[in-house]
Design a protein around this motif. Structure first.
Motif, PDB file in Angstrom:
ATOM      1  N   THR A 194      11.538  11.515   0.659  1.00 51.39           N
ATOM      2  CA  THR A 194      10.362  11.204  -0.174  1.00 51.39           C
ATOM      3  C   THR A 194       9.546  12.486  -0.371  1.00 51.39           C
ATOM      4  O   THR A 194       9.749  13.466   0.356  1.00 51.39           O
ATOM      5  CB  THR A 194       9.446  10.181   0.523  1.00 51.39           C
ATOM      6  OG1 THR A 194       8.876  10.818   1.686  1.00 51.39           O
ATOM      7  CG2 THR A 194      10.172   8.918   0.937  1.00 51.39           C
ATOM      8  N   PRO A 195       8.577  12.462  -1.288  1.00 46.85           N
ATOM      9  CA  PRO A 195       7.730  13.647  -1.479  1.00 46.85           C
ATOM     10  C   PRO A 195       7.041  14.114  -0.187  1.00 46.85           C
ATOM     11  O   PRO A 195       6.902  15.314   0.048  1.00 46.85           O
ATOM     12  CB  PRO A 195       6.701  13.175  -2.508  1.00 46.85           C
ATOM     13  CG  PRO A 195       7.439  12.137  -3.303  1.00 46.85           C
ATOM     14  CD  PRO A 195       8.330  11.445  -2.321  1.00 46.85           C
ATOM     15  N   MET A 196       6.662  13.170   0.691  1.00 49.81           N
ATOM     16  CA  MET A 196       6.015  13.567   1.950  1.00 49.81           C
ATOM     17  C   MET A 196       6.910  14.507   2.748  1.00 49.81           C
ATOM     18  O   MET A 196       6.485  15.548   3.232  1.00 49.81           O
ATOM     19  CB  MET A 196       5.682  12.331   2.806  1.00 49.81           C
ATOM     20  CG  MET A 196       5.020  12.669   4.121  1.00 49.81           C
ATOM     21  SD  MET A 196       4.677  11.208   5.152  1.00 49.81           S
ATOM     22  CE  MET A 196       5.905  11.451   6.418  1.00 49.81           C
ATOM     23  N   HIS A 242       2.509  -2.187   4.476  1.00 51.31           N
ATOM     24  CA  HIS A 242       1.558  -1.060   4.570  1.00 51.31           C
ATOM     25  C   HIS A 242       2.327   0.254   4.692  1.00 51.31           C
ATOM     26  O   HIS A 242       2.781   0.624   5.775  1.00 51.31           O
ATOM     27  CB  HIS A 242       0.628  -1.260   5.765  1.00 51.31           C
ATOM     28  CG  HIS A 242      -0.400  -0.182   5.900  1.00 51.31           C
ATOM     29  ND1 HIS A 242      -1.231   0.193   4.862  1.00 51.31           N
ATOM     30  CD2 HIS A 242      -0.741   0.614   6.943  1.00 51.31           C
ATOM     31  CE1 HIS A 242      -2.032   1.166   5.273  1.00 51.31           C
ATOM     32  NE2 HIS A 242      -1.751   1.447   6.523  1.00 51.31           N
ATOM     33  N   CYS A 243       2.448   0.954   3.560  1.00 50.98           N
ATOM     34  CA  CYS A 243       3.175   2.240   3.536  1.00 50.98           C
ATOM     35  C   CYS A 243       2.230   3.423   3.338  1.00 50.98           C
ATOM     36  O   CYS A 243       2.707   4.568   3.316  1.00 50.98           O
ATOM     37  CB  CYS A 243       4.193   2.272   2.400  1.00 50.98           C
ATOM     38  SG  CYS A 243       5.499   1.083   2.556  1.00 50.98           S
ATOM     39  N   ALA A 244       0.948   3.199   3.132  1.00 53.35           N
ATOM     40  CA  ALA A 244       0.039   4.334   2.900  1.00 53.35           C
ATOM     41  C   ALA A 244       0.094   5.257   4.111  1.00 53.35           C
ATOM     42  O   ALA A 244       0.004   4.803   5.257  1.00 53.35           O
ATOM     43  CB  ALA A 244      -1.388   3.830   2.675  1.00 53.35           C
ATOM     44  N   THR A 266       0.856  -1.198   0.000  1.00 52.76           N
ATOM     45  CA  THR A 266       0.000   0.000   0.000  1.00 52.76           C
ATOM     46  C   THR A 266       0.892   1.248   0.000  1.00 52.76           C
ATOM     47  O   THR A 266       2.052   1.189   0.408  1.00 52.76           O
ATOM     48  CB  THR A 266      -0.936   0.038   1.229  1.00 52.76           C
ATOM     49  OG1 THR A 266      -0.144   0.366   2.383  1.00 52.76           O
ATOM     50  CG2 THR A 266      -1.658  -1.283   1.440  1.00 52.76           C
ATOM     51  N   GLY A 267       0.336   2.357  -0.460  1.00 57.22           N
ATOM     52  CA  GLY A 267       1.139   3.582  -0.555  1.00 57.22           C
ATOM     53  C   GLY A 267       2.229   3.419  -1.599  1.00 57.22           C
ATOM     54  O   GLY A 267       3.314   3.995  -1.497  1.00 57.22           O
ATOM     55  N   ALA A 268       1.903   2.635  -2.631  1.00 56.20           N
ATOM     56  CA  ALA A 268       2.941   2.252  -3.600  1.00 56.20           C
ATOM     57  C   ALA A 268       3.119   3.264  -4.723  1.00 56.20           C
ATOM     58  O   ALA A 268       3.974   3.087  -5.583  1.00 56.20           O
ATOM     59  CB  ALA A 268       2.604   0.880  -4.184  1.00 56.20           C
ATOM     60  N   ARG A 311      -4.283   5.736  -4.227  1.00 55.75           N
ATOM     61  CA  ARG A 311      -5.442   6.398  -4.852  1.00 55.75           C
ATOM     62  C   ARG A 311      -5.145   6.917  -6.252  1.00 55.75           C
ATOM     63  O   ARG A 311      -6.026   7.003  -7.088  1.00 55.75           O
ATOM     64  CB  ARG A 311      -5.894   7.588  -3.986  1.00 55.75           C
ATOM     65  CG  ARG A 311      -6.458   7.204  -2.642  1.00 55.75           C
ATOM     66  CD  ARG A 311      -6.513   8.392  -1.717  1.00 55.75           C
ATOM     67  NE  ARG A 311      -5.186   9.000  -1.593  1.00 55.75           N
ATOM     68  CZ  ARG A 311      -4.909  10.102  -0.929  1.00 55.75           C
ATOM     69  NH1 ARG A 311      -5.878  10.763  -0.339  1.00 55.75           N
ATOM     70  NH2 ARG A 311      -3.681  10.569  -0.856  1.00 55.75           N
ATOM     71  N   ASN A 312      -3.904   7.294  -6.515  1.00 52.44           N
ATOM     72  CA  ASN A 312      -3.587   7.978  -7.762  1.00 52.44           C
ATOM     73  C   ASN A 312      -3.368   6.982  -8.913  1.00 52.44           C
ATOM     74  O   ASN A 312      -2.284   6.401  -9.061  1.00 52.44           O
ATOM     75  CB  ASN A 312      -2.325   8.830  -7.535  1.00 52.44           C
ATOM     76  CG  ASN A 312      -2.011   9.717  -8.716  1.00 52.44           C
ATOM     77  OD1 ASN A 312      -2.217   9.340  -9.869  1.00 52.44           O
ATOM     78  ND2 ASN A 312      -1.505  10.906  -8.425  1.00 52.44           N
ATOM     79  N   GLU A 313      -4.411   6.796  -9.724  1.00 52.21           N
ATOM     80  CA  GLU A 313      -4.369   5.764 -10.770  1.00 52.21           C
ATOM     81  C   GLU A 313      -3.305   6.055 -11.829  1.00 52.21           C
ATOM     82  O   GLU A 313      -2.615   5.146 -12.296  1.00 52.21           O
ATOM     83  CB  GLU A 313      -5.744   5.615 -11.431  1.00 52.21           C
ATOM     84  CG  GLU A 313      -5.737   4.515 -12.484  1.00 52.21           C
ATOM     85  CD  GLU A 313      -7.090   3.926 -12.788  1.00 52.21           C
ATOM     86  OE1 GLU A 313      -8.103   4.598 -12.500  1.00 52.21           O
ATOM     87  OE2 GLU A 313      -7.127   2.804 -13.329  1.00 52.21           O
TER      88      GLU A 313
END
Ligand SMILES: NC(=O)c1ccc[n+]([C@@H]2O[C@H](COP(=O)([O-])OP(=O)(O)OC[C@H]3O[C@@H](n4cnc5c(N)ncnc54)[C@H](OP(=O)(O)O)[C@@H]3O)[C@@H](O)[C@H]2O)c1
Length: 244
Positions: free
Chosen positions: A185-187, A84-86, A10-12, A36-38
């Motif tokens: 990372t972007p975060m 789980h990285c989201a 997740t959060g991939a 979420r970002n397809e």
């Protein structure tokens, strides 16, 4: 017969999750990427090739998490790993906290982790000996003003890790969490803060290396651990004049 391990990440679509997706496919794992970002996921899957696929999900909603596992089953992928990285940061002083901000933070980081664990533990979705990795944070150890919601959620990830490790031991499903200090990372870039890692900013592929280790049979005796990746961010304050 394909003996590659199947891992749900997740959060991939960005940062640590993306780095894990890249490294794991290099190491011949099959990956199922969730975020979420397809557009970003599609691009990444195209780049990674036939061992990657994606599923769109928003972890603010806990009600349909099983759909991710149903999708994997439909693809004939019995899972060997969950990473789980989201997550996201939203730093606010307590005086400015609102219930919906707090709720989303805990749901996306922690409650979704527990619900993912619930389905991951089922025989119909995972193989015996599977490995679960949660993304906690050094902020649990070095607790800071303005980070109550985030740090609370990360603390919960460690608690859920401990309890899932105990509950899932019968199927030899291992559960561990990683607590990184500042990762490039972007975060983090969005937060525009100076990092405090005495040994330098962590590049996301180094978190991916530890993720891969925990997923692999090399880590088969490791469960219930919360592993710090401090890069020297140890909350040290210099008390000795001229060095020390
Ligand atoms: N960077 C650091 O310094 C650091 C340190 C310690 C721990 N961590 C933790 O590591 C994890 C990954 O962070 P990162 O630094 O790699 O951040 P990032 O580059 O911003 O990636 C975050 C990922 O989470 C996904 N995400 C966010 N909200 C979501 C939601 N509601 N539903 C589904 N997916 C969602 C994002 O995808 P979409 O936007 O496409 O949904 C993205 O793929 C987080 O849990 C973070 O707290 C980071």
């Amino acid at each position: 017969m394909d003996m590659s391990k199947n891992v749900l990440i997740t959060g991939a679509s960005s940062g640590i999750g993306e780095a894990a997706a890249r490294y794991l496919t290099e190491q011949h794992y099959n990956v199922i990427l969730v975020a979420r970002n397809e557009e970003r996921l599609k691009k990444l899957v195209n780049e990674l090739g036939e061992n990657a696929r994606y599923y769109i999900y928003d972890f603010k909603n806990l009600d349909r998490i099983e759909d991710i596992f149903i999708y994997c089953k439909e693809c004939n992928l019995m899972l060997d790993g969950l990473v789980h990285c989201a997550g996201y940061s939203n730093n606010l002083p307590v005086k400015e906290m609102e219930p919906d901000i707090l709720e989303d933070m805990i749901d996306v980081h922690a409650n979704s982790y527990l619900m993912l664990g619930k389905y991951m533990a089922r025989k119909e979705y995972s193989n015996r000996g599977a490995s679960i990795v949660g993304m906690s944070s050094m902020s649990v150890i070095i607790q800071k003003r303005g980070m109550a919601a985030y740090t609370g959620a990360k603390t919960l990830i460690n608690t859920y890790t401990t309890i899932m490790a105990k509950e899932f031991v019968r199927r030899e499903i291992r559960v561990n969490s990683i607590m990184p200090a500042y990762v490039n990372t972007p975060m983090l870039q969005e937060m525009k803060i100076e990092h405090e890692n005495a040994m330098g900013m962590i590049e996301p592929e180094y978190v991916a290396y530890l993720i891969e280790y925990l997923l692999s049979d090399k880590a088969k005796y490791i469960t219930g651990a919360h592993i710090p990746m401090s890069s020297g961010m140890l909350g040290d304050v210099r008390h000795i004049k001229n060095g020390g």
